[in-house]
Structure formats: C-alpha cells, structure tokens
Motif scaffolding. Structure first.
Motif, PDB file in Angstrom:
ATOM      1  N   ALA A  37       0.903  -1.184   0.181  1.00 43.19           N
ATOM      2  CA  ALA A  37       0.304   0.348   0.035  1.00 43.19           C
ATOM      3  C   ALA A  37       0.731   0.966  -0.527  1.00 43.19           C
ATOM      4  O   ALA A  37       1.642   1.565   0.629  1.00 43.19           O
ATOM      5  CB  ALA A  37      -0.830  -0.178   1.496  1.00 43.19           C
ATOM      6  N   GLY A  38       0.236   2.287  -0.559  1.00 44.70           N
ATOM      7  CA  GLY A  38       0.960   3.250  -1.139  1.00 44.70           C
ATOM      8  C   GLY A  38       0.354   4.248   0.086  1.00 44.70           C
ATOM      9  O   GLY A  38       0.504   5.588  -0.183  1.00 44.70           O
ATOM     10  N   TRP A 124       6.079   6.701 -10.347  1.00 45.62           N
ATOM     11  CA  TRP A 124       4.994   6.294 -10.311  1.00 45.62           C
ATOM     12  C   TRP A 124       4.008   5.544 -11.568  1.00 45.62           C
ATOM     13  O   TRP A 124       4.026   6.539 -12.272  1.00 45.62           O
ATOM     14  CB  TRP A 124       4.366   7.490  -9.969  1.00 45.62           C
ATOM     15  CG  TRP A 124       2.823   6.808  -8.981  1.00 45.62           C
ATOM     16  CD1 TRP A 124       2.842   5.353  -8.223  1.00 45.62           C
ATOM     17  CD2 TRP A 124       1.987   7.756  -8.745  1.00 45.62           C
ATOM     18  NE1 TRP A 124       1.391   6.004  -7.896  1.00 45.62           N
ATOM     19  CE2 TRP A 124       0.569   7.066  -8.073  1.00 45.62           C
ATOM     20  CE3 TRP A 124       1.936   8.767  -9.515  1.00 45.62           C
ATOM     21  CZ2 TRP A 124       0.036   7.356  -8.314  1.00 45.62           C
ATOM     22  CZ3 TRP A 124       0.363   9.180  -9.308  1.00 45.62           C
ATOM     23  CH2 TRP A 124      -0.702   8.694  -8.887  1.00 45.62           C
ATOM     24  N   VAL A 125       3.834   4.523 -11.314  1.00 46.20           N
ATOM     25  CA  VAL A 125       2.989   4.324 -12.378  1.00 46.20           C
ATOM     26  C   VAL A 125       1.975   4.968 -12.975  1.00 46.20           C
ATOM     27  O   VAL A 125       1.809   4.339 -13.743  1.00 46.20           O
ATOM     28  CB  VAL A 125       1.939   3.085 -11.328  1.00 46.20           C
ATOM     29  CG1 VAL A 125       2.875   1.636 -11.260  1.00 46.20           C
ATOM     30  CG2 VAL A 125       1.051   3.275 -10.568  1.00 46.20           C
ATOM     31  N   LYS A 236      -0.443  11.878   1.211  1.00 46.18           N
ATOM     32  CA  LYS A 236       0.563  11.100   2.392  1.00 46.18           C
ATOM     33  C   LYS A 236       0.773  11.854   3.778  1.00 46.18           C
ATOM     34  O   LYS A 236       1.127  10.983   4.732  1.00 46.18           O
ATOM     35  CB  LYS A 236       1.530  11.309   1.571  1.00 46.18           C
ATOM     36  CG  LYS A 236       1.684  10.633   0.093  1.00 46.18           C
ATOM     37  CD  LYS A 236       0.946   8.878   0.048  1.00 46.18           C
ATOM     38  CE  LYS A 236      -0.029   9.067  -1.768  1.00 46.18           C
ATOM     39  NZ  LYS A 236       0.132   7.482  -1.671  1.00 46.18           N
ATOM     40  N   ARG A 364       8.962  -2.912  -5.178  1.00 48.79           N
ATOM     41  CA  ARG A 364       8.910  -1.738  -3.827  1.00 48.79           C
ATOM     42  C   ARG A 364       7.972  -2.365  -2.667  1.00 48.79           C
ATOM     43  O   ARG A 364       7.005  -2.966  -2.487  1.00 48.79           O
ATOM     44  CB  ARG A 364       7.589  -0.915  -4.323  1.00 48.79           C
ATOM     45  CG  ARG A 364       7.540  -0.085  -3.787  1.00 48.79           C
ATOM     46  CD  ARG A 364       6.141   1.114  -4.530  1.00 48.79           C
ATOM     47  NE  ARG A 364       5.213   0.796  -3.445  1.00 48.79           N
ATOM     48  CZ  ARG A 364       3.882   1.229  -3.920  1.00 48.79           C
ATOM     49  NH1 ARG A 364       4.393   3.029  -4.110  1.00 48.79           N
ATOM     50  NH2 ARG A 364       3.328   1.090  -3.649  1.00 48.79           N
TER      51      ARG A 364
HETATM   52  N1  GLU Z   1      -0.009   5.958  -4.939  1.00 47.18           N
HETATM   53  C1  GLU Z   1       0.068   5.070  -3.933  1.00 47.18           C
HETATM   54  C2  GLU Z   1       0.902   3.990  -3.807  1.00 47.18           C
HETATM   55  O1  GLU Z   1       2.088   4.150  -4.856  1.00 47.18           O
HETATM   56  C3  GLU Z   1      -1.251   4.458  -3.871  1.00 47.18           C
HETATM   57  C4  GLU Z   1      -1.692   3.436  -4.892  1.00 47.18           C
HETATM   58  C5  GLU Z   1      -2.165   4.577  -6.583  1.00 47.18           C
HETATM   59  O2  GLU Z   1      -2.623   5.171  -6.178  1.00 47.18           O
HETATM   60  O3  GLU Z   1      -1.223   4.181  -7.197  1.00 47.18           O
HETATM   61  O4  GLU Z   1       1.099   2.933  -4.060  1.00 47.18           O
END
Ligand code: GLU
Ligand code: PMP
Length: 386
Positions: A37-38, A124-125, A236, A364
């Motif tokens: 979890a982020g 970041w995805v 965050k 990660r």
């Molecule tokens: N951004 C956070 C993460 O990297 C939460 C999930 C998301 O929004 O992608 O886990």
C-alpha cells in the motif's frame, strides 16, 4: 463491445491492483502481510476530523466553485509561500480529487497527440499511463540504484527533442524515495533554459524527508517558476488518502482556466467537507502530528533498510524520503512479477513488482506499517530468497 482506443491503451494501476488483492486475501482469512500500500497506516489528525464535523454541522454540504472555496485557495497559496517560497495567487491554484486527478487534468489540458513527456524511471505507475491516454509519448529515462535513482542533467538533455512538451519530476520519489538536491535541480534548470518545456513537479512526499533538505522545483529560479506546475496534496503527509484532496499551481492562468473548464465538465468541485477539513493542515496547524508520523517513518526506514541489507542476495539504497524501499532482487530473480507472485503465494508477503514502475529487477516494499509487521515480513522475505 467496441471500447475506445484510448481506454484500451490504459493499464490498471498495479499499486492499486496488488493492494486490493492483498486486502481481499486477508479478508478471506489468509495470513497476509502487505507491504504494497502507498498509504500511511496512521489515522487522520483529530483537528482535521473536527473541522470536517463542523463543516457538516454548519451545512457546508453544497456545490462550491469548481477550483475550490476561496478560503481553501488562500490557505494553499499561504502554504506555498510560507513553506516553499513560491508566490502563487489563489487564482493560480485548482483543487481536485487527489493529486492523481490533478495530474490527469494537467496532462489532458497540456499533452496533445505525439507530444513527448520525459519521465525518469523508476516512475510512479500512473504517469506514463496518463500520457498515453492523452495520445502523448512517454520518453523514459532509466536510472538505477548506482546513481541513487536520479536523472542527471546530462540524461535530461539527451532525452529532449523538438517534440518534448513536459518533464515529470517526483521529489522525493515514489517508488525509490530519492530526493533531488538544489544543485541537481539547478543543473536541470540550466538544460531547460530557452526551451518551451513545462515541468510537472510532483511533491506529494515533501513532508516525509529524513535528514535532508527538501527543495521545491519551482523555487530554483524565475525561469523554473514560470515553466513548473507544482502538484501536491495531503494524502501522504497528513494521512488523508480517503478524503481525496489534491491541488496544483501554475502562474500560467490560461492553463489553470483550461483545467477548471475540464473539471467543470467532469467532477466539478471536490467534496465540500474535505475542503474545510484541509484548511488546518495547509495552515500548519497539524505540523506536530506530521512530525510525529515522520519520525516514526524514519525509525521504520532505518530498521527495514538494515534488515534488508542483512540478506545476502538483496540490497537497497537508503531512501531520503517517502515510505518505500526499492529493493534490488537481481541476484534472486530479475523477473519482478514472478518474484512478487511467488513471494505472495509461498510466504503471504505482498510487494509491488518493479516492472510496474518501469524497472525490472526490483520490488517496492512500503514501510507504512508497524515495526512488528516489518520484522516478520522481512523474516519471511529472507526465508523466501534463501
Ligand atoms: N500512489 C499510491 C501507491 O503508489 C497509492 C495507489 C495509487 O494511487 O496508485 O501505492
Ligand atoms: N503522486 C505520487 C508520487 C503518489 O505516490 C501518489 C499516490 N500514492 C499520488 C501522486 C496521488 O495521490 P492522491 O491522489 O491520493 O493525492
């Protein structure tokens, strides 16, 4: 059914997919330890909850201006001046349903078919997905643990073409926690001078820094201020992921107006109660609570880094910020997806494969969970790799 090409181009968020899977497995009664979890495991500070209840009781439950109520925009403007030395007027700011929504609006407003967007990996995805969704082309600049996962000015220069519209910088980074120094930002600013390239600075983890100094990208020079869109939120730093609050700021009012127009035809204003609740955080009234969380994260970081680096086949660069370790698994298995799947199946430990962030050979590990879980989780990882 014929879905649009643009939605077919989109991949589901891997961070969300794996966190949801881990949560579901846990609900089924499986022994799962999730480091996927982020989001902070802390509760939202009491002052913020009280402000939300007050707003509710006062009947602030109606539509507001699309960009946000004026008190909120003033509070954001004050925060950016006080903490980041940035002079954004309230009309230079728009709030959205989380910083992810801010980024969505920005990329929709700015990126045209064929435009190139420079994105350092691991990223970041969400960034390349949003760029592709808008028809743009992500230009990935690879970094690794040998250069602390940071793009150099030289790499940036090499990646720029006459189609480059924007560069996305994340400092500190998700997933690596790396933090750009003032000097590194100045060197990149020098490369960008004289171009029409925008910079999107994602500063979501700004408050979670360990023993280093945070520098806002837009504060480097007037030239950088003009070309930078500063993106931030409270998910965050103040443990407010579920409230959905993000914002962005740019001195370019044409750009802000375009995003307000887009948002007026999609989601309108963000939740009215969240708007009031966010104000104390932006005014610095929960700084003490933030500092307590930051210190706790720092303790967990030190513990997790030590435990991981004690495992022969794994290594990790100590992150300067955020709450993630980006662990090098290359001596075990370069295929991060198969590593993560097997680790979950055999040991009940959920991590996110590096490939989701554009970097094979890493996973990660989020340390936004308690020390007991971290110790037990890393013990299981050790058993798994050995
Ligand atoms: N951004 C956070 C993460 O990297 C939460 C999930 C998301 O929004 O992608 O886990
Ligand atoms: N930027 C980064 C770097 C993130 O990690 C996240 C979420 N984890 C976001 C933006 C979006 O956060 P939110 O939508 O919750 O504000």
């Amino acid at each position: 059914m014929q879905l649009t090409k643009r939605v077919q181009r989109l991949n589901e968020s891997m961070t969300i997919a794996i966190s949801t899977l881990a949560r579901d497995l846990k609900k089924e009664g499986k022994d799962i330890l999730s480091f996927s979890a982020g989001e902070p495991d802390f509760d939202t500070p009491e002052i913020i909850k009280k402000e939300a209840i007050k707003a509710l009781n006062n009947g602030f439950t109606k539509y507001t201006a699309v960009a946000g109520i004026s008190e909120l925009l003033k509070a954001i403007s004050g925060k950016l001046k006080r903490e980041n030395n940035l002079d954004y007027k309230p009309e230079n700011i728009i709030t959205s349903n989380g910083a992810k929504h801010s980024l969505f609006n920005l990329i929709q407003a700015l990126i045209e078919s064929g435009d190139e967007v420079v994105i350092p990996s691991p990223y970041w995805v969400t960034y390349p997905e949003l760029v592709r969704y808008s028809g743009g082309v992500p230009v990935i600049v690879e970094t690794n643990d040998e250069n602390d996962f940071k793009m150099s000015a030289k790499q940036l220069k090499k990646a720029i073409t006459d189609k480059t519209k924007m560069v996305i910088l994340t400092t500190p980074s998700n997933p690596t926690g790396s933090l750009y120094t003032k000097k590194e930002l100045e060197e990149m600013a020098e490369v960008l001078k004289g171009t029409n390239i925008f910079v999107c600075s994602d500063e979501m983890y700004e408050k979670l820094i360990y023993d280093k100094e945070f520098v806002s990208v837009a504060s480097i020079s007037e030239d950088m201020f003009q070309r930078t869109i500063t993106v931030n939120g409270l998910s965050k730093s103040v443990a407010m992921t579920g409230w959905r609050f993000g914002y962005l700021a740019s001195p370019n009012n044409e750009l802000i107006k375009a995003m307000v127009k887009l948002q007026s035809q999609s989601s309108s204003n963000i939740n009215s109660i969240t708007q009031y609740a966010a104000i104390p955080a932006l005014e610095g009234r929960v700084d003490k609570e933030i500092e307590l969380m930051r210190r706790e994260f720092q303790k967990r970081r030190d513990l997790a880094v030590e435990l991981i680096n004690n495992i022969d086949k794994l290594s990790v660069v100590k992150p300067d910020g955020a709450f993630y370790l980006f662990i090098n698994i290359k001596k075990v298995n370069n295929d991060s997806m198969s590593f993560a799947k097997e680790l979950l199946a055999k040991k009940g430990v959920a991590v996110i494969p590096g490939i989701g962030f554009g970097s094979e050979g890493y996973v990660r590990f989020s340390f936004a969970t308690n020390e007991k879980n971290i110790i037990e989780g890393i013990k299981r990882i050790k058993e798994f790799v050995e």
